[in-house]
Design an enzyme around this catalytic site. Sequence first.
Site, mmCIF file in Angstrom:
data_model
loop_
_atom_site.group_PDB
_atom_site.id
_atom_site.type_symbol
_atom_site.label_atom_id
_atom_site.label_comp_id
_atom_site.label_asym_id
_atom_site.label_seq_id
_atom_site.Cartn_x
_atom_site.Cartn_y
_atom_site.Cartn_z
ATOM 1 N N PRO A 14 -59.734 91.313 150.718
ATOM 2 C CA PRO A 14 -59.523 91.938 149.409
ATOM 3 C C PRO A 14 -58.990 93.370 149.440
ATOM 4 C CG PRO A 14 -61.863 91.751 149.916
ATOM 5 C CD PRO A 14 -61.148 90.994 150.973
ATOM 6 N N TYR A 63 -48.626 98.253 147.896
ATOM 7 C CA TYR A 63 -49.778 98.177 146.993
ATOM 8 C C TYR A 63 -49.352 97.787 145.581
ATOM 9 C CZ TYR A 63 -54.411 99.149 145.163
ATOM 10 O OH TYR A 63 -55.647 99.024 144.566
ATOM 11 N N HIS A 93 -52.976 102.831 136.323
ATOM 12 C CA HIS A 93 -53.261 103.788 137.400
ATOM 13 C C HIS A 93 -51.962 104.139 138.112
ATOM 14 C CE1 HIS A 93 -57.875 103.361 138.101
ATOM 15 N NE2 HIS A 93 -57.555 103.401 136.828
ATOM 16 N N TYR A 120 -60.411 104.469 148.406
ATOM 17 C CA TYR A 120 -60.599 103.633 149.603
ATOM 18 C C TYR A 120 -61.082 104.547 150.717
ATOM 19 C CZ TYR A 120 -57.980 99.874 147.321
ATOM 20 O OH TYR A 120 -57.581 98.879 146.466
ATOM 21 N N LYS A 138 -54.605 91.928 146.657
ATOM 22 C CA LYS A 138 -53.445 91.048 146.534
ATOM 23 C C LYS A 138 -53.768 89.618 146.097
ATOM 24 C CE LYS A 138 -50.158 93.780 147.526
ATOM 25 N NZ LYS A 138 -50.026 94.405 146.217
HETATM 26 P P1 FAD Z 1 -59.867 80.462 142.180
HETATM 27 O O1 FAD Z 1 -60.117 81.663 141.364
HETATM 28 O O2 FAD Z 1 -60.765 80.204 143.337
HETATM 29 O O3 FAD Z 1 -59.904 79.214 141.197
HETATM 30 C C1 FAD Z 1 -59.944 77.893 141.653
HETATM 31 C C2 FAD Z 1 -60.605 77.019 140.603
HETATM 32 O O4 FAD Z 1 -60.586 75.669 141.045
HETATM 33 C C3 FAD Z 1 -62.058 77.373 140.383
HETATM 34 O O5 FAD Z 1 -62.320 77.531 139.011
HETATM 35 C C4 FAD Z 1 -62.831 76.210 140.992
HETATM 36 O O6 FAD Z 1 -64.062 75.968 140.337
HETATM 37 C C5 FAD Z 1 -61.846 75.084 140.815
HETATM 38 N N1 FAD Z 1 -62.026 73.975 141.765
HETATM 39 C C6 FAD Z 1 -62.383 74.041 143.071
HETATM 40 N N2 FAD Z 1 -62.457 72.821 143.615
HETATM 41 C C7 FAD Z 1 -62.140 71.940 142.627
HETATM 42 C C8 FAD Z 1 -62.060 70.548 142.565
HETATM 43 N N3 FAD Z 1 -62.322 69.788 143.640
HETATM 44 N N4 FAD Z 1 -61.702 69.971 141.411
HETATM 45 C C9 FAD Z 1 -61.436 70.732 140.302
HETATM 46 N N5 FAD Z 1 -61.513 72.071 140.303
HETATM 47 C C10 FAD Z 1 -61.861 72.679 141.443
HETATM 48 N N6 FAD Z 1 -59.157 89.475 145.160
HETATM 49 C C11 FAD Z 1 -58.891 90.743 144.971
HETATM 50 O O7 FAD Z 1 -57.710 91.111 144.852
HETATM 51 N N7 FAD Z 1 -59.928 91.650 144.890
HETATM 52 C C12 FAD Z 1 -61.249 91.263 144.996
HETATM 53 O O8 FAD Z 1 -62.159 92.077 144.905
HETATM 54 C C13 FAD Z 1 -61.535 89.938 145.218
HETATM 55 N N8 FAD Z 1 -62.830 89.514 145.372
HETATM 56 C C14 FAD Z 1 -63.060 88.183 145.617
HETATM 57 C C15 FAD Z 1 -64.365 87.735 145.817
HETATM 58 C C16 FAD Z 1 -64.633 86.381 146.100
HETATM 59 C C17 FAD Z 1 -66.042 85.910 146.327
HETATM 60 C C18 FAD Z 1 -63.545 85.469 146.184
HETATM 61 C C19 FAD Z 1 -63.803 84.003 146.486
HETATM 62 C C20 FAD Z 1 -62.239 85.942 145.967
HETATM 63 C C21 FAD Z 1 -61.984 87.287 145.694
HETATM 64 N N9 FAD Z 1 -60.692 87.769 145.481
HETATM 65 C C22 FAD Z 1 -60.436 89.063 145.283
HETATM 66 C C23 FAD Z 1 -59.549 86.924 145.485
HETATM 67 C C24 FAD Z 1 -59.120 86.543 144.084
HETATM 68 O O9 FAD Z 1 -60.219 86.525 143.218
HETATM 69 C C25 FAD Z 1 -58.482 85.188 144.220
HETATM 70 O O10 FAD Z 1 -57.311 85.371 145.003
HETATM 71 C C26 FAD Z 1 -58.152 84.512 142.909
HETATM 72 O O11 FAD Z 1 -59.333 84.102 142.264
HETATM 73 C C27 FAD Z 1 -57.262 83.302 143.174
HETATM 74 O O12 FAD Z 1 -57.159 82.529 142.021
HETATM 75 P P2 FAD Z 1 -57.017 80.964 142.119
HETATM 76 O O13 FAD Z 1 -56.894 80.512 140.708
HETATM 77 O O14 FAD Z 1 -55.989 80.610 143.113
HETATM 78 O O15 FAD Z 1 -58.392 80.445 142.763
HETATM 79 C C1 DHB Z 2 -61.043 95.675 143.491
HETATM 80 C C2 DHB Z 2 -61.076 94.863 144.538
HETATM 81 C C3 DHB Z 2 -60.234 95.125 145.594
HETATM 82 O O1 DHB Z 2 -60.216 94.329 146.627
HETATM 83 C C4 DHB Z 2 -59.379 96.186 145.610
HETATM 84 O O2 DHB Z 2 -58.603 96.408 146.674
HETATM 85 C C5 DHB Z 2 -59.342 96.976 144.526
HETATM 86 C C6 DHB Z 2 -60.185 96.723 143.454
HETATM 87 C C7 DHB Z 2 -61.968 95.406 142.366
HETATM 88 O O3 DHB Z 2 -62.721 94.432 142.407
HETATM 89 O O4 DHB Z 2 -61.966 96.188 141.419
#
Ligand code: FAD
Ligand code: DHB
Length: 391
Positions: A292, A384, A72, A200, A296
Amino acid sequence: MRTQVAIVGAGPAGLLLGALLHKSGIDAVIVEQRSADYVLARIRAGVLEETTVGLLEQAGCVQRLHAEGLPHDGTELAFDGRLHRVDFKALTGKRVTVYGQTEVTRDLMDARLAAGLETVYEAQEVTVHGFDGPTPEVRYRKDGAAHVLRCDFIAGCDGYHGVTRASVPASAITTFEKVYPFGWLGILADVPPARDELVYANHERGFALCSQRSRTRSRYYVQCALDDKVERWTDDAFWDELRRRLPDEVAQAVATGPSIEKSIAPLRSFVAEPMRFGRLFLAGDAAHIVPPTGAKGLNLAASDVGYLAQALCEFYRDRSEAAIDAYSTRCLSRVWKAERFSWWFTSLTHRFPDTGDFGRKMQHAELDYLVGSEAASRVLAENYVGLPMGH
Ligand code: FAD
Ligand code: DHB
């Protein structure tokens, strides 16, 4: 069992770290509390910065991303019933790639399996020990048996609710937090996206976002009340509310269909400082959360583990602790820039309980200024598309 790096959590941060370490010849075992299927079923982020794509390239996990990801070159802002395009490519020379977190996770899991690397799924009662000394350990139970994983370092990639940050003594950690008075209701549906690029939208009924996963799969969000329940929203009610918040030309292009997934996520800004405690490193959501809006969260998780892999590589290859010592400062500098951007973009596009008529006028005046000023648009675009890792 013994390994060089014990990684807690098999989300994008843990899996990418494992892949980067493997490429550098460093052993790692991942311990995850959920099953692989559960991890893959979580629908989350969708926008990847070039830096993130570069790290996935380094990890050897980009074949499908390059084939299926959608580049994009810009995004659209909607307010006052009108659409305004911000041209990332023209303003910064960079673009973003739309490719779901689920797909990133699947690619990393497949590569890990193909390389025969060890991931312990469905580990129970995971605990971390001894990271203030030379012999850290991760302990867990699996199928009723107790296990001890001895290691040189622990990477806490276990998300916001994980065990690693919670295991640091309260006196050693400072946290900063802002909880927003609303959430996002998101829907995934196999319908073509309304527009080629993301939209947005600032609307008096609340924020809306048109995103996508492919040319046939759309992801839409609407701002909702913090105490709202997903069961209260039929698909029809969601589509109606979404279209109400979009300019006519976008609303008319929204193709509707049954939802594949529907969920509510709260919005939060959160940072834990520092991100290193002896031989324990926090990375990704374990250390910080952004609302979100700025897309980021996943990108910060990737850049954290990019720094961490580099630091561990220098430790094992060059016997240098310099990058390990710099890890927290390097990450936090990037994290706070992303926190600022995500907070600002959220404030500009959402309806707060105290926004009022004056607040709305200010949001519109700022958006008007933004789309009318090349310098202001460039600042938005630079934030962004993301900063290079050196910053
Ligand atoms: P996570 O993806 O949370 O992974 C952590 C892992 O650790 C998980 O698999 C979990 O099961 C595991 N874990 C937890 N506790 C333990 C334990 N005690 N022992 C062993 N394993 C454990 N970001 C965006 O940019 N856009 C979005 O639309 C967006 N939507 C989101 C919606 C939700 C509901 C959430 C929670 C986050 C969202 N985010 C979004 C943020 C983005 O998805 C996260 O920043 C990203 O997943 C971070 O990755 P991570 O690996 O640090 O953490
Ligand atoms: C999506 C989520 C976001 O928070 C964003 O800023 C852009 C895209 C997504 O889930 O596609």
